[in-house]
Design an enzyme around this catalytic site. Structure first.
Site, PDB file in Angstrom:
ATOM      1  N   ASP A   1       0.764  -1.066  -0.075  1.00  7.99           N
ATOM      2  CA  ASP A   1       0.125   0.062   0.057  1.00  7.99           C
ATOM      3  C   ASP A   1       0.821   1.264  -0.098  1.00  7.99           C
ATOM      4  O   ASP A   1       1.912   1.296   0.518  1.00  7.99           O
ATOM      5  CB  ASP A   1      -0.969   0.144   1.269  1.00  7.99           C
ATOM      6  CG  ASP A   1      -1.950   0.832   1.106  1.00  7.99           C
ATOM      7  OD1 ASP A   1      -2.324   1.510   0.033  1.00  7.99           O
ATOM      8  OD2 ASP A   1      -2.671   1.189   2.141  1.00  7.99           O
TER       9      ASP A   1
ATOM     10  N   ASN B   1      -9.829  -3.641  -6.751  1.00  7.32           N
ATOM     11  CA  ASN B   1      -9.036  -2.683  -7.525  1.00  7.32           C
ATOM     12  C   ASN B   1      -9.658  -2.429  -9.031  1.00  7.32           C
ATOM     13  O   ASN B   1      -9.388  -1.396  -9.476  1.00  7.32           O
ATOM     14  CB  ASN B   1      -7.657  -3.134  -7.522  1.00  7.32           C
ATOM     15  CG  ASN B   1      -6.889  -2.829  -6.291  1.00  7.32           C
ATOM     16  OD1 ASN B   1      -5.898  -3.503  -5.939  1.00  7.32           O
ATOM     17  ND2 ASN B   1      -7.401  -2.090  -5.431  1.00  7.32           N
TER      18      ASN B   1
END
Length: 250
Positions: free
Chosen positions: A27, A75
């Site tokens: 991340d 995503n």
């Protein structure tokens, strides 16, 4: 591995082993790029190189399994140009990384629901599997979770078990935790001992939900592209300082 076997100032026991399986929620790529005035895809590219660096370091210090969250089932909701950039990154990176890491004794695997990925990427993943197979089942393994979601993985495992029951291959009363584990994408590896979340976020984000039941977590503000061997060392030392009771009393 002397770095991880010396006695520490906190009086933790000597000779504590490194985790057998480390997983990372990669991340911070986008924020890393934004801080530098770069497009998000630049952050993803640097993040991919960080994966290779850390995966190789894990192998060198004795970690057998290293698994990263590269692209989640959620995503796909990102802007189309970013999704396209990630798919192109997988295209340019997967086989090259597998061949480079093969030379270093690391087998690259891809986990997740791969059925919806573009056909050319699925073909590349098949080639990556062939490269990894040449190292044998006992090789250090670095896995990329692509189109992965913990709930989706469990749903697919339940469907597979239901088919076994429907076909008379399995009785409902014979379903155990091991049955579920055997039908997950990670059936070939042990559960993670340590899960690392960089970038300052403090949540699991649907990653390895079943497998993380007894995992230790380590959170850091470091963005993934800046994550290095020193930060991994800090995470491992934190892990080694903890008492792993697994529900018991020590």
């Amino acid at each position: 591995m002397g770095l991880f076997t010396r006695k520490k100032k906190d009086n933790a026991p000597e000779n504590r082993p490194v985790p057998r399986h480390i997983a990372v929620i990669m991340d911070g790529n986008g924020r890393w790029a934004k801080k530098r005035g770069l497009p998000r895809k630049a952050g993803h590219k640097v993040g991919a190189e960080t994966f290779r660096t850390i995966a190789t370091y894990c192998k060198d210090i004795g970690v057998q399994y290293f698994t990263v969250y590269a692209f989640s089932t959620e995503n796909w909701k990102r802007p189309q140009d970013e999704v396209d950039a990630l798919m192109n990154l997988f295209r340019s990176y997967l086989k090259e990384a597998a061949e480079t890491m093969f030379e270093r004794g690391v087998a690259v695997r891809v986990l997740g629901d791969l059925t919806v990925l573009p056909e050319d990427i699925r073909a590349q993943i098949a080639e990556v599997d062939e490269i990894a197979d040449r190292l044998g089942p006992d090789a250090a393994t670095a896995s990329l979770c692509i189109n992965y979601g913990g709930r989706d993985e469990i749903k697919n495992a339940v469907r597979a078990i239901a088919e076994q029951v429907k076909n008379g291959e399995l009785a409902p009363e014979d379903i155990t935790e091991d049955t579920i584990t055997a039908n997950l994408y990670t059936a070939h590896m042990p559960d993670p001992d340590l899960i690392i979340r960089p970038s300052g976020e403090i949540r699991t984000s649907n990653f390895l939900l079943w497998q993380s039941a007894y995992a230790e977590y380590y959170f850091t503000d470091v963005l993934w592209p800046d994550f290095d061997e020193a930060e991994l060392t800090r995470a491992i030392l934190s892990y080694q300082s903890r008492s792993r009771r697994f529900g018991g009393v020590k």
